[in-house]
Scaffold this motif. Structure first.
Motif, PDB file in Angstrom:
ATOM      1  N   GLN A 105       0.999  -1.327   0.002  1.00 17.07           N
ATOM      2  CA  GLN A 105       0.059   0.038   0.033  1.00 17.07           C
ATOM      3  C   GLN A 105       0.973   1.201   0.000  1.00 17.07           C
ATOM      4  OE1 GLN A 105      -2.330   0.680   3.691  1.00 17.07           O
ATOM      5  NE2 GLN A 105      -3.954   1.224   2.511  1.00 17.07           N
ATOM      6  N   GLY A 106       0.495   2.094  -0.878  1.00 15.43           N
ATOM      7  CA  GLY A 106       1.435   3.402  -0.988  1.00 15.43           C
ATOM      8  C   GLY A 106       2.471   3.262  -1.762  1.00 15.43           C
ATOM      9  N   GLU A 107       2.702   2.329  -2.332  1.00 17.98           N
ATOM     10  CA  GLU A 107       3.667   2.044  -3.380  1.00 17.98           C
ATOM     11  C   GLU A 107       3.216   2.349  -4.655  1.00 17.98           C
ATOM     12  OE1 GLU A 107       7.028  -0.630  -1.031  1.00 17.98           O
ATOM     13  OE2 GLU A 107       5.979  -1.443  -2.904  1.00 17.98           O
ATOM     14  N   THR A 108       4.297   2.571  -5.682  1.00 19.06           N
ATOM     15  CA  THR A 108       3.873   2.621  -7.199  1.00 19.06           C
ATOM     16  C   THR A 108       4.130   1.173  -7.895  1.00 19.06           C
ATOM     17  OG1 THR A 108       4.734   4.849  -7.166  1.00 19.06           O
ATOM     18  CG2 THR A 108       4.640   3.822  -9.277  1.00 19.06           C
ATOM     19  N   VAL A 109       3.316   1.078  -8.724  1.00 18.16           N
ATOM     20  CA  VAL A 109       3.355  -0.254  -9.618  1.00 18.16           C
ATOM     21  C   VAL A 109       3.320   0.314 -10.977  1.00 18.16           C
ATOM     22  CG1 VAL A 109       0.721  -0.713  -9.609  1.00 18.16           C
ATOM     23  CG2 VAL A 109       2.235  -2.488  -9.922  1.00 18.16           C
ATOM     24  N   PHE A 110       3.984  -0.799 -11.671  1.00 18.72           N
ATOM     25  CA  PHE A 110       4.490  -0.299 -13.201  1.00 18.72           C
ATOM     26  C   PHE A 110       3.721  -1.562 -13.924  1.00 18.72           C
ATOM     27  CE2 PHE A 110       7.176   3.071 -13.469  1.00 18.72           C
ATOM     28  CZ  PHE A 110       7.546   3.073 -12.083  1.00 18.72           C
ATOM     29  N   LEU A 111       2.780  -1.312 -14.840  1.00 19.84           N
ATOM     30  CA  LEU A 111       2.248  -2.235 -15.713  1.00 19.84           C
ATOM     31  C   LEU A 111       2.821  -2.190 -17.159  1.00 19.84           C
ATOM     32  CD1 LEU A 111      -1.606  -1.506 -14.661  1.00 19.84           C
ATOM     33  CD2 LEU A 111       0.130  -3.203 -13.750  1.00 19.84           C
ATOM     34  N   ARG A 112       3.498  -3.286 -17.349  1.00 16.77           N
ATOM     35  CA  ARG A 112       4.396  -3.348 -18.625  1.00 16.77           C
ATOM     36  C   ARG A 112       3.519  -4.207 -19.613  1.00 16.77           C
ATOM     37  NH1 ARG A 112       8.710  -3.345 -16.200  1.00 16.77           N
ATOM     38  NH2 ARG A 112       9.140  -1.264 -16.170  1.00 16.77           N
ATOM     39  N   CYS A 113       3.412  -3.815 -20.826  1.00 15.10           N
ATOM     40  CA  CYS A 113       2.998  -4.719 -21.899  1.00 15.10           C
ATOM     41  C   CYS A 113       3.855  -4.698 -23.266  1.00 15.10           C
ATOM     42  CB  CYS A 113       1.409  -4.337 -22.224  1.00 15.10           C
ATOM     43  SG  CYS A 113       0.753  -5.268 -23.299  1.00 15.10           S
ATOM     44  N   ALA A 114       4.234  -5.963 -23.522  1.00 13.79           N
ATOM     45  CA  ALA A 114       5.073  -6.033 -24.638  1.00 13.79           C
ATOM     46  C   ALA A 114       4.159  -5.648 -25.917  1.00 13.79           C
ATOM     47  CB  ALA A 114       5.673  -7.258 -24.956  1.00 13.79           C
ATOM     48  N   GLN A 115       4.764  -5.070 -26.934  1.00 12.73           N
ATOM     49  CA  GLN A 115       4.030  -4.597 -28.197  1.00 12.73           C
ATOM     50  C   GLN A 115       4.662  -5.390 -29.457  1.00 12.73           C
ATOM     51  OE1 GLN A 115       1.554  -1.941 -27.753  1.00 12.73           O
ATOM     52  NE2 GLN A 115       1.950  -3.062 -25.872  1.00 12.73           N
ATOM     53  N   GLY A 116       4.556  -5.051 -30.637  1.00 14.03           N
ATOM     54  CA  GLY A 116       5.112  -6.021 -31.696  1.00 14.03           C
ATOM     55  C   GLY A 116       5.240  -5.045 -32.753  1.00 14.03           C
ATOM     56  N   ASP A 117       5.472  -5.344 -33.859  1.00 16.73           N
ATOM     57  CA  ASP A 117       5.743  -4.548 -35.056  1.00 16.73           C
ATOM     58  C   ASP A 117       4.375  -4.240 -35.548  1.00 16.73           C
ATOM     59  OD1 ASP A 117       8.309  -4.946 -34.644  1.00 16.73           O
ATOM     60  OD2 ASP A 117       8.793  -6.280 -36.324  1.00 16.73           O
ATOM     61  N   ILE A 118       3.590  -5.138 -35.516  1.00 16.43           N
ATOM     62  CA  ILE A 118       2.345  -5.060 -36.180  1.00 16.43           C
ATOM     63  C   ILE A 118       1.144  -4.507 -35.457  1.00 16.43           C
ATOM     64  CG2 ILE A 118       2.820  -6.316 -38.335  1.00 16.43           C
ATOM     65  CD1 ILE A 118       2.040  -8.666 -36.519  1.00 16.43           C
ATOM     66  N   SER A 156      -0.719   7.236 -14.651  1.00 16.74           N
ATOM     67  CA  SER A 156       0.230   7.807 -15.741  1.00 16.74           C
ATOM     68  C   SER A 156       0.917   7.121 -16.731  1.00 16.74           C
ATOM     69  CB  SER A 156       1.052   9.110 -15.160  1.00 16.74           C
ATOM     70  OG  SER A 156       2.066   8.350 -14.125  1.00 16.74           O
ATOM     71  N   LEU A 157       1.174   7.708 -17.809  1.00 16.16           N
ATOM     72  CA  LEU A 157       1.860   6.795 -19.029  1.00 16.16           C
ATOM     73  C   LEU A 157       3.409   6.951 -18.609  1.00 16.16           C
ATOM     74  CD1 LEU A 157       1.657   5.532 -21.776  1.00 16.16           C
ATOM     75  CD2 LEU A 157       2.012   7.624 -22.586  1.00 16.16           C
ATOM     76  N   VAL A 158       4.091   6.070 -18.608  1.00 13.51           N
ATOM     77  CA  VAL A 158       5.470   5.737 -18.692  1.00 13.51           C
ATOM     78  C   VAL A 158       6.278   5.767 -20.034  1.00 13.51           C
ATOM     79  CG1 VAL A 158       7.624   4.611 -17.508  1.00 13.51           C
ATOM     80  CG2 VAL A 158       5.209   5.005 -16.146  1.00 13.51           C
ATOM     81  N   PHE A 192       4.535  -0.859 -23.682  1.00 10.05           N
ATOM     82  CA  PHE A 192       3.532   0.091 -23.366  1.00 10.05           C
ATOM     83  C   PHE A 192       3.467   0.056 -21.844  1.00 10.05           C
ATOM     84  CE2 PHE A 192      -1.602   0.630 -23.529  1.00 10.05           C
ATOM     85  CZ  PHE A 192      -1.430   2.184 -23.145  1.00 10.05           C
ATOM     86  N   THR A 193       3.820   0.954 -21.324  1.00 12.25           N
ATOM     87  CA  THR A 193       4.006   0.948 -19.660  1.00 12.25           C
ATOM     88  C   THR A 193       3.180   2.096 -19.075  1.00 12.25           C
ATOM     89  OG1 THR A 193       6.039  -0.297 -19.970  1.00 12.25           O
ATOM     90  CG2 THR A 193       5.453   0.683 -17.771  1.00 12.25           C
ATOM     91  N   ILE A 194       2.509   1.880 -18.117  1.00 13.97           N
ATOM     92  CA  ILE A 194       1.724   2.755 -17.452  1.00 13.97           C
ATOM     93  C   ILE A 194       2.058   2.551 -15.707  1.00 13.97           C
ATOM     94  CG2 ILE A 194      -0.172   3.169 -18.990  1.00 13.97           C
ATOM     95  CD1 ILE A 194      -1.939   1.715 -17.041  1.00 13.97           C
ATOM     96  N   LYS A 195       1.790   3.407 -15.128  1.00 14.73           N
ATOM     97  CA  LYS A 195       2.123   3.261 -13.583  1.00 14.73           C
ATOM     98  C   LYS A 195       0.992   3.863 -12.889  1.00 14.73           C
ATOM     99  CE  LYS A 195       4.665   7.619 -12.606  1.00 14.73           C
ATOM    100  NZ  LYS A 195       6.054   8.297 -12.230  1.00 14.73           N
ATOM    101  N   ILE A 196       0.977   3.062 -11.708  1.00 17.55           N
ATOM    102  CA  ILE A 196      -0.132   3.407 -10.552  1.00 17.55           C
ATOM    103  C   ILE A 196       0.455   4.029  -9.523  1.00 17.55           C
ATOM    104  CG2 ILE A 196      -2.354   3.267  -9.444  1.00 17.55           C
ATOM    105  CD1 ILE A 196      -2.597   0.550 -11.352  1.00 17.55           C
ATOM    106  N   GLU A 197       0.526   5.182  -9.156  1.00 16.67           N
ATOM    107  CA  GLU A 197       1.005   5.655  -7.887  1.00 16.67           C
ATOM    108  C   GLU A 197       0.234   5.553  -6.661  1.00 16.67           C
ATOM    109  OE1 GLU A 197       4.130   9.318  -8.820  1.00 16.67           O
ATOM    110  OE2 GLU A 197       2.074   9.159  -9.926  1.00 16.67           O
ATOM    111  N   ASP A 198       0.553   5.540  -5.435  1.00 18.73           N
ATOM    112  CA  ASP A 198      -0.032   5.425  -4.320  1.00 18.73           C
ATOM    113  C   ASP A 198      -1.103   4.487  -4.330  1.00 18.73           C
ATOM    114  OD1 ASP A 198      -0.539   6.086  -1.557  1.00 18.73           O
ATOM    115  OD2 ASP A 198      -1.925   7.884  -2.313  1.00 18.73           O
ATOM    116  N   VAL A 199      -0.598   3.288  -4.597  1.00 18.39           N
ATOM    117  CA  VAL A 199      -1.514   2.247  -4.634  1.00 18.39           C
ATOM    118  C   VAL A 199      -2.425   1.770  -3.190  1.00 18.39           C
ATOM    119  CG1 VAL A 199      -1.837  -0.578  -4.967  1.00 18.39           C
ATOM    120  CG2 VAL A 199      -0.351   1.030  -6.455  1.00 18.39           C
ATOM    121  N   ILE A 204      -5.749  -5.301 -17.723  1.00 16.74           N
ATOM    122  CA  ILE A 204      -5.616  -6.108 -18.684  1.00 16.74           C
ATOM    123  C   ILE A 204      -4.861  -5.392 -19.915  1.00 16.74           C
ATOM    124  CG2 ILE A 204      -6.874  -7.266 -20.728  1.00 16.74           C
ATOM    125  CD1 ILE A 204      -8.913  -7.473 -18.006  1.00 16.74           C
ATOM    126  N   CYS A 205      -4.026  -5.765 -20.492  1.00 15.12           N
ATOM    127  CA  CYS A 205      -3.378  -5.104 -21.566  1.00 15.12           C
ATOM    128  C   CYS A 205      -3.865  -5.728 -22.760  1.00 15.12           C
ATOM    129  CB  CYS A 205      -1.895  -5.271 -21.743  1.00 15.12           C
ATOM    130  SG  CYS A 205      -1.100  -4.558 -23.316  1.00 15.12           S
TER     131      CYS A 205
END
Ligand SMILES: *[C@@H]1O[C@H](CO)[C@@H](O)[C@H](O)[C@H]1NC(C)=O
Ligand SMILES: *[C@@H]1O[C@H](CO)[C@@H](O)[C@H](O)[C@H]1NC(C)=O
Ligand SMILES: *[C@@H]1O[C@H](CO)[C@@H](O)[C@H](O)[C@H]1NC(C)=O
Ligand SMILES: *[C@@H]1O[C@H](CO)[C@@H](O)[C@H](O)[C@H]1NC(C)=O
Ligand SMILES: *[C@@H]1O[C@H](CO)[C@@H](O)[C@H](O)[C@H]1NC(C)=O
Ligand SMILES: *[C@@H]1O[C@H](CO)[C@@H](O)[C@H](O)[C@H]1NC(C)=O
Ligand SMILES: *[C@@H]1O[C@H](CO)[C@@H](O)[C@H](O)[C@H]1NC(C)=O
Length: 377
Positions: free
Chosen positions: A44-57, A84-86, A93-100, A109-110
């Motif tokens: 609780q209170g930390e920041t979490v990063f959500l990372r999603c791999a993309q591709g060429d197409i 916010s967007l990272v 394609f990575t976003i983060k959520i602060e102060d979880v 879901i990505c």
């Protein structure tokens, strides 16, 4: 611009995931390719990063919280300022959520639209919360013999485990549960009890005070010998909760402070009756009574006379060494006599301790000693 078909699909994915729960591998929908990533555990209170791999197409991509879109490409859909967007590029394609917080826990879901077919990746955010004691018994005052139950409830994730221990005086573990039951509590189990809530990421500690009330019990009175003209003190000691009030009596008559050269001083569990200048009339039987709301207790003392030998009353021209011997023998003999006559038991049975007997014993002793002394010449 935005491909309407993609957003229809996204919403469909969200609803499907919600309906079917996680983990979602295959929906049976041949058009969608889904996979589950490892859970992310965050405090609780930390920041979490959500990372999603993309591709060429990749043509379109989005991050969803359950069924609501947080980010669609670079466009923020969420109104939550903590999101916010990272990074947004061809690879990731990575976003983060602060102060979880607790409410952020759940599936994210990505969704990726490729030229061939849509693909979703889900990740479960698990939020850990340090324990906080939220419901604790108040300090209590009970009578000895009562049944006591203390309660301590804590929030936290994972679920905290609770223990009770008696901090002072013993430090013993009292319970391994949110409840602490003490049946028929004794005065020895009064004290400060500590509840500790522990989980993987932290702990919280609170204390509760149990006060156990009981009726006073005074220690047995010790008789006191004082010579006339001296200061005399009778001490009455009590064990009591709450603190007792003291009363002093001479036989049946109540004695008050600062009356007739007598002072009464109460300090906590001790009351002192002081004769500033003992006179013949003061010798006698005194009773101390300690009273609290649960009861009372009493003890009696005898204030008896002792005779201090002086050179003028004993011998006119004797040598000092002989006098010293005489007075020390006298003191020793009298104290022994009183140990027999007015020892601890004597006060309780009330048959001894008569002043007349004491004085008489003294006179006989004194006479015997002086005679013996004179005869030795
Ligand atoms: C992820 O968390 C969910 C919910 O707590 C749990 O059911 C699932 O087993 C976890 N999966 C993994 C891979 O740890
Ligand atoms: C995710 O969704 C839940 C439930 O609607 C909400 O309470 C929470 O604030 C959301 N979190 C984020 C980071 O959008
Ligand atoms: C604390 O526990 C008592 C007894 O179970 C309950 O009545 C009360 O509602 C609880 N209070 C809170 C804040 O949870
Ligand atoms: C305390 O609990 C015991 C059973 O554990 C019961 O027999 C007794 O009556 C209770 N005493 C009081 C004062 O409630
Ligand atoms: C004590 O009382 C006696 C008799 O009343 C008196 O003679 C004496 O001076 C007193 N002593 C003191 C120290 O007050
Ligand atoms: C003193 O205590 C005894 C019992 O220990 C009791 O019988 C007696 O009544 C008490 N006396 C007074 C004056 O309270
Ligand atoms: C002193 O007085 C108390 C209470 O009146 C009585 O119980 C006790 O026997 C008496 N003691 C003596 C030595 O007279």
């Amino acid at each position: 611009m935005k491909n309407p078909m993609f957003w229809v699909l996204l919403t469909g994915v969200g609803i499907l995931l919600i309906q079917q729960g996680l983990p979602v591998h295959s929906q049976g929908d041949s058009q969608t390719d889904s996979k589950v990533m490892d859970n992310i555990t965050v405090k609780q209170g930390e920041t979490v990063f959500l990372r999603c791999a993309q591709g060429d197409i990749v043509t379109h991509t989005a991050w969803l919280n359950r069924s609501s879109i947080l980010y669609a490409g670079e466009d923020k859909w969420s109104v939550d300022p903590r999101v916010s967007l990272v990074t947004f590029n061809q690879e990731e394609f990575t976003i983060k959520i602060e102060d979880v917080d607790m409410t952020d826990e759940g599936p994210y879901i990505c969704a990726v639209q490729t030229s061939s077919r849509p693909r979703t990746t889900s990740v479960h955010i698990l939020v850990q919360v340090p324990p906080i004691i939220i419901n604790l018994s108040k300090d209590i005052v009970v009578n000895e013999g009562s049944n006591v139950t203390l309660m301590c409830q804590a929030s936290g994730k994972p679920e905290p485990s609770l223990t009770w221990k008696l901090l002072s005086p013993s430090g013993d573990l009292a319970s391994e549960d949110e409840y602490l039951d003490i049946s028929s509590i004794s005065r020895q189990r009064a004290g400060t009890y500590q509840c500790t809530a522990v989980n993987d990421i932290g702990l919280d500690v609170q204390t509760v005070e149990i006060t156990v009330n009981y009726a006073p019990s005074v220690s047995e009175g010790r008789d006191v010998g004082v010579a006339p003209g001296q200061r005399g003190v009778l001490e009455c000691e009590v064990d009591s909760m709450p603190e007792a009030d003291f009363e002093w009596y001479r036989d049946d008559r109540r004695i008050f402070n600062d009356f007739d050269g007598i002072q009464i001083e109460d300090v906590g569990q001790l009351s002192k009756l002081t004769f500033l200048n003992v006179s013949e009339e003061d010798y006698g039987n005194y009773t101390c009574i300690a009273i609290n709301k649960l009861g009372s207790s009493n003890t009696s003392f005898v204030l008896y006379e002792i005779i201090e030998p002086t050179s003028s009353t004993l011998l006119q021209d004797g040598s000092t060494s002989v006098l010293d011997l005489t007075s020390s023998v006298l003191e020793k003999t009298t104290s022994e006599t009183f140990a027999i006559q007015a020892g601890p038991g004597a006060v309780q049975d009330g048959n001894s301790g008569s002043m007349g007997t004491h004085v008489h014993t003294y006179s006989c002793l004194l006479l015997a000693i002086i005679l013996q002394f004179l005869l030795s010449f």
